[in-house]
Design a protein around this motif. Structure first.
Motif, PDB file in Angstrom:
ATOM      1  N   PHE A 381      71.607 115.772  18.154  1.00 34.36           N
ATOM      2  CA  PHE A 381      70.820 114.670  17.603  1.00 34.36           C
ATOM      3  C   PHE A 381      70.697 114.774  16.087  1.00 34.36           C
ATOM      4  CE2 PHE A 381      69.665 114.030  21.954  1.00 34.36           C
ATOM      5  CZ  PHE A 381      69.164 112.733  22.056  1.00 34.36           C
ATOM      6  N   LEU A 382      70.842 115.991  15.568  1.00 35.74           N
ATOM      7  CA  LEU A 382      70.627 116.230  14.138  1.00 35.74           C
ATOM      8  C   LEU A 382      71.935 116.373  13.374  1.00 35.74           C
ATOM      9  CD1 LEU A 382      67.693 118.780  14.541  1.00 35.74           C
ATOM     10  CD2 LEU A 382      67.544 116.330  14.052  1.00 35.74           C
ATOM     11  N   GLY A 383      73.044 116.092  14.031  1.00 35.47           N
ATOM     12  CA  GLY A 383      74.342 116.168  13.372  1.00 35.47           C
ATOM     13  C   GLY A 383      74.773 114.824  12.809  1.00 35.47           C
ATOM     14  N   THR A 384      76.078 114.574  12.840  1.00 31.16           N
ATOM     15  CA  THR A 384      76.623 113.351  12.232  1.00 31.16           C
ATOM     16  C   THR A 384      77.280 112.428  13.256  1.00 31.16           C
ATOM     17  OG1 THR A 384      78.692 114.542  11.749  1.00 31.16           O
ATOM     18  CG2 THR A 384      76.995 114.506  10.019  1.00 31.16           C
ATOM     19  N   ASP A 385      77.048 112.678  14.526  1.00 27.82           N
ATOM     20  CA  ASP A 385      77.604 111.819  15.558  1.00 27.82           C
ATOM     21  C   ASP A 385      77.028 110.406  15.417  1.00 27.82           C
ATOM     22  OD1 ASP A 385      78.040 110.471  18.119  1.00 27.82           O
ATOM     23  OD2 ASP A 385      78.642 112.434  18.889  1.00 27.82           O
ATOM     24  N   ARG A 386      77.906 109.407  15.416  1.00 25.74           N
ATOM     25  CA  ARG A 386      77.460 108.021  15.229  1.00 25.74           C
ATOM     26  C   ARG A 386      76.499 107.573  16.325  1.00 25.74           C
ATOM     27  NH1 ARG A 386      82.899 107.802  13.820  1.00 25.74           N
ATOM     28  NH2 ARG A 386      83.488 107.114  15.931  1.00 25.74           N
ATOM     29  N   LYS A 387      76.613 108.187  17.492  1.00 22.98           N
ATOM     30  CA  LYS A 387      75.737 107.834  18.606  1.00 22.98           C
ATOM     31  C   LYS A 387      74.275 108.076  18.266  1.00 22.98           C
ATOM     32  CE  LYS A 387      75.154 108.889  23.550  1.00 22.98           C
ATOM     33  NZ  LYS A 387      75.678 109.694  24.677  1.00 22.98           N
ATOM     34  N   PHE A 388      74.023 109.081  17.406  1.00 24.24           N
ATOM     35  CA  PHE A 388      72.649 109.435  17.051  1.00 24.24           C
ATOM     36  C   PHE A 388      72.348 109.112  15.588  1.00 24.24           C
ATOM     37  CE2 PHE A 388      74.136 112.531  20.311  1.00 24.24           C
ATOM     38  CZ  PHE A 388      73.366 112.073  21.363  1.00 24.24           C
ATOM     39  N   ALA A 389      72.973 108.082  15.086  1.00 25.29           N
ATOM     40  CA  ALA A 389      72.744 107.672  13.691  1.00 25.29           C
ATOM     41  C   ALA A 389      71.274 107.353  13.475  1.00 25.29           C
ATOM     42  CB  ALA A 389      73.607 106.456  13.361  1.00 25.29           C
ATOM     43  N   GLY A 390      70.703 107.942  12.436  1.00 19.38           N
ATOM     44  CA  GLY A 390      69.309 107.687  12.076  1.00 19.38           C
ATOM     45  C   GLY A 390      68.322 108.703  12.615  1.00 19.38           C
ATOM     46  N   TRP A 391      68.707 109.472  13.638  1.00 22.38           N
ATOM     47  CA  TRP A 391      67.779 110.433  14.229  1.00 22.38           C
ATOM     48  C   TRP A 391      67.516 111.617  13.306  1.00 22.38           C
ATOM     49  CZ3 TRP A 391      65.366 110.224  19.156  1.00 22.38           C
ATOM     50  CH2 TRP A 391      65.606 109.032  19.839  1.00 22.38           C
ATOM     51  N   ARG A 392      68.546 112.077  12.613  1.00 23.46           N
ATOM     52  CA  ARG A 392      68.360 113.177  11.670  1.00 23.46           C
ATOM     53  C   ARG A 392      67.367 112.784  10.583  1.00 23.46           C
ATOM     54  NH1 ARG A 392      72.710 116.238   7.754  1.00 23.46           N
ATOM     55  NH2 ARG A 392      73.847 116.585   9.692  1.00 23.46           N
ATOM     56  N   GLU A 393      67.524 111.578  10.040  1.00 17.93           N
ATOM     57  CA  GLU A 393      66.650 111.113   8.965  1.00 17.93           C
ATOM     58  C   GLU A 393      65.205 110.978   9.432  1.00 17.93           C
ATOM     59  OE1 GLU A 393      70.761 110.426   8.011  1.00 17.93           O
ATOM     60  OE2 GLU A 393      69.575 109.821   9.777  1.00 17.93           O
ATOM     61  N   CYS A 394      65.029 110.502  10.669  1.00 14.11           N
ATOM     62  CA  CYS A 394      63.671 110.368  11.205  1.00 14.11           C
ATOM     63  C   CYS A 394      63.023 111.727  11.419  1.00 14.11           C
ATOM     64  CB  CYS A 394      63.692 109.573  12.506  1.00 14.11           C
ATOM     65  SG  CYS A 394      63.918 107.792  12.254  1.00 14.11           S
ATOM     66  N   TYR A 395      63.798 112.701  11.868  1.00 15.86           N
ATOM     67  CA  TYR A 395      63.258 114.053  12.039  1.00 15.86           C
ATOM     68  C   TYR A 395      62.868 114.652  10.695  1.00 15.86           C
ATOM     69  CZ  TYR A 395      62.885 118.916  13.629  1.00 15.86           C
ATOM     70  OH  TYR A 395      62.427 120.192  13.920  1.00 15.86           O
ATOM     71  N   GLU A 396      63.700 114.460   9.705  1.00 16.96           N
ATOM     72  CA  GLU A 396      63.411 114.971   8.369  1.00 16.96           C
ATOM     73  C   GLU A 396      62.133 114.341   7.812  1.00 16.96           C
ATOM     74  OE1 GLU A 396      65.995 115.980   4.355  1.00 16.96           O
ATOM     75  OE2 GLU A 396      66.526 114.211   5.547  1.00 16.96           O
ATOM     76  N   LYS A 397      61.969 113.053   8.047  1.00 18.15           N
ATOM     77  CA  LYS A 397      60.762 112.354   7.591  1.00 18.15           C
ATOM     78  C   LYS A 397      59.526 112.891   8.317  1.00 18.15           C
ATOM     79  CE  LYS A 397      60.458 107.946   8.621  1.00 18.15           C
ATOM     80  NZ  LYS A 397      60.565 106.466   8.632  1.00 18.15           N
ATOM     81  N   PHE A 398      59.675 113.134   9.602  1.00 19.91           N
ATOM     82  CA  PHE A 398      58.571 113.687  10.395  1.00 19.91           C
ATOM     83  C   PHE A 398      58.177 115.079   9.896  1.00 19.91           C
ATOM     84  CE2 PHE A 398      57.443 116.504  13.969  1.00 19.91           C
ATOM     85  CZ  PHE A 398      56.279 115.885  14.411  1.00 19.91           C
ATOM     86  N   ILE A 399      59.176 115.920   9.659  1.00 20.50           N
ATOM     87  CA  ILE A 399      58.903 117.297   9.195  1.00 20.50           C
ATOM     88  C   ILE A 399      58.173 117.289   7.854  1.00 20.50           C
ATOM     89  CG2 ILE A 399      60.000 119.404   8.332  1.00 20.50           C
ATOM     90  CD1 ILE A 399      59.943 119.229  11.360  1.00 20.50           C
ATOM     91  N   ALA A 400      58.539 116.363   6.991  1.00 25.51           N
ATOM     92  CA  ALA A 400      57.889 116.281   5.670  1.00 25.51           C
ATOM     93  C   ALA A 400      56.404 115.959   5.802  1.00 25.51           C
ATOM     94  CB  ALA A 400      58.579 115.213   4.825  1.00 25.51           C
ATOM     95  N   LEU A 401      56.024 115.260   6.868  1.00 23.38           N
ATOM     96  CA  LEU A 401      54.622 114.897   7.066  1.00 23.38           C
ATOM     97  C   LEU A 401      53.853 115.959   7.836  1.00 23.38           C
ATOM     98  CD1 LEU A 401      54.998 111.101   7.907  1.00 23.38           C
ATOM     99  CD2 LEU A 401      54.080 112.109   5.822  1.00 23.38           C
ATOM    100  N   VAL A 402      54.513 116.632   8.752  1.00 23.58           N
ATOM    101  CA  VAL A 402      53.828 117.666   9.529  1.00 23.58           C
ATOM    102  C   VAL A 402      53.663 118.945   8.733  1.00 23.58           C
ATOM    103  CG1 VAL A 402      55.855 118.696  10.629  1.00 23.58           C
ATOM    104  CG2 VAL A 402      53.680 118.706  11.821  1.00 23.58           C
ATOM    105  N   GLN A 403      54.578 119.192   7.791  1.00 24.74           N
ATOM    106  CA  GLN A 403      54.532 120.377   6.947  1.00 24.74           C
ATOM    107  C   GLN A 403      54.598 119.967   5.460  1.00 24.74           C
ATOM    108  OE1 GLN A 403      53.501 122.838   9.262  1.00 24.74           O
ATOM    109  NE2 GLN A 403      54.900 124.196   8.214  1.00 24.74           N
ATOM    110  N   PRO A 404      53.562 119.326   4.953  1.00 24.39           N
ATOM    111  CA  PRO A 404      53.609 118.858   3.563  1.00 24.39           C
ATOM    112  C   PRO A 404      53.659 120.012   2.571  1.00 24.39           C
ATOM    113  CG  PRO A 404      51.411 118.603   4.458  1.00 24.39           C
ATOM    114  CD  PRO A 404      52.280 119.016   5.615  1.00 24.39           C
TER     115      PRO A 404
END
Length: 404
Positions: A381-404
């Motif tokens: 889900f966190l790689g570059t597979d087109r099937k999961f496009a956008g999931w990496r970015e959403c996880y990164e955004k989530f991590i930035a908020l949970v661990q400011p």
């Protein structure tokens, strides 16, 4: 609440005690006690269908209602019912993978699956005791976040047997596969360096769970543990992070295979493995947890559903597993998760943005009750597979908020 306590059945000793007194019975003993009325559950030694009628208490769901006490329900019995997973010992329907179906659960039927109800009960209970006994001191828990990862398909194309590679190419010819295997393009599931950078940036200490099945099947699809690539990947992560076993589909019902998989991982990392999470979140009570204990596992991270996100045991704090059939508390500590990417994608059919919103709900509610938020993500889900496009970015955004 991290408070020392003593249990007594001696009424005179109870009367003479100078401090917080909780009378767990349906008969008052003193005028200054805090009384919780009881139902029969905690005084029983058998497993049987329990009469449960949910009602509203302080704006949240409760059950095992009692009358005339300081609390409107038997919080001890209700908590025990949910934590012990009592309902999973009763006759029930299984899902397509042979698991306890979430539709059977009281939490799903009554609409509190997405809430850590026990933590809410405890916080209200704490406040009530403080009101009754103003000098009562307790310790508040603190919010914690634990990211965890299941590595059950380490690579999309690389490090597979030639038979699997040729067969897959014949079934679905792919230019991307050719580029990856020729070394001109990175494997789309290879997100490990990106994950490392994220952990370092936000000072995270995740746990990696590796599937080490010794042969591939319909549900066990990882690269084989006898390959150099598997050894390198596991060792690379274990040198930096906590590592656990992800018992495969085949070893889920086979104790000898479980021991072999655990031994393989231990030989690679040169450490004892004491953590586990079941592949496909597939386990049965009490046999599944008994096998883990016998294999030397002390901490399990499977308490959640593989079909929907939420709080399977209605709690966001760890607890020791109680073997309901043997009537004994074990030393297996259960660490419940509430969010898994695969549930959002495959089961709930969420987009990346919808999954982000869902994960933010769990972050908010876990913070409110000072619980521990455990999430499950997969490297693909966190790689570059087109099937999961956008999931990496959403996880990164989530991590930035949970661990400011």
């Amino acid at each position: 609440m991290q408070v020392d306590f003593e249990i007594t059945t001696d009424a005179e000793k109870f009367k003479q005690f100078d401090g917080v007194r909780i009378n767990y019975s349906n008969i008052p003993i003193t005028n200054t006690e805090y009384r919780i009325g009881n139902v029969n559950l905690l005084f029983e030694n058998n497993i049987q269908q329990q009469p449960i009628d949910c009602f509203e208490a302080n704006g949240y769901k409760a059950f095992f209602k009692t009358d005339g006490a300081d609390l409107s329900f038997d919080i001890f019995a209700a908590t025990f019912y949910l934590l012990s997973r009592y309902e999973e010992y009763l006759p029930h329907e299984k899902d397509m993978y042979g698991r306890y179906a979430h539709e059977n659960s009281l939490a799903f039927k009554e609409g509190f699956l997405k809430l850590p109800l026990i933590n809410t009960w405890i916080n209200d209970f704490r406040k009530a005791l403080k009101t009754k006994y103003p000098t009562f001191n307790f310790k508040l828990s603190t919010f914690n976040f634990l990211p965890t990862y299941d590595i059950d398909i380490a690579y999309s194309y690389k490090h597979k047997s030639w038979l699997r590679t040729v067969g897959a190419f014949m079934k679905s010819p792919s230019v991307e596969r050719v580029k990856v295997l020729s070394g001109s393009q990175k494997d789309p599931f290879d997100s490990y360096e990106w994950m490392d950078a994220l952990h370092q940036q936000h000072n995270l200490q995740p746990i990696y769970f590796f599937l080490a099945a010794q042969k591939n099947t319909l549900y066990d699809k990882n690269i084989l543990p006898n390959t150099t690539a598997f050894h390198h990947l596991v060792k690379h992560q274990a040198d930096k992070y906590e590592t656990g076993i992800h018992p495969g589909w085949q070893s889920g019902d086979n104790f000898l295979l479980l021991k072999q998989e655990k031994k393989i991982l231990e030989s690679i990392i040169d450490k004892h493995i004491t953590r586990s999470r079941q592949h496909y979140i597939r386990f049965h009570l009490p046999s599944g947890y008994r096998r883990l204990l016998e294999a030397g596992i002390t901490d399990d991270y499977s308490m959640g559903y593989g079909s929907i996100n939420g709080f399977r045991a209605s709690v966001t704090s760890s607890f020791y597993w109680y073997d309901l059939e043997k009537e004994e508390q074990t030393h297996l500590r259960i660490h419940p998760f509430c969010f898994m990417d695969a549930n959002s994608f495959y089961e709930q059919h969420f987009s990346a943005e919808q999954a982000y919103d869902e994960s933010m709900h769990y972050l908010k509610i876990c913070r409110e009750v000072n619980g521990t938020l455990i999430t499950i993500w997969h490297n693909n889900f966190l790689g570059t597979d087109r099937k999961f496009a956008g999931w990496r970015e959403c996880y990164e955004k989530f991590i930035a908020l949970v661990q400011p």
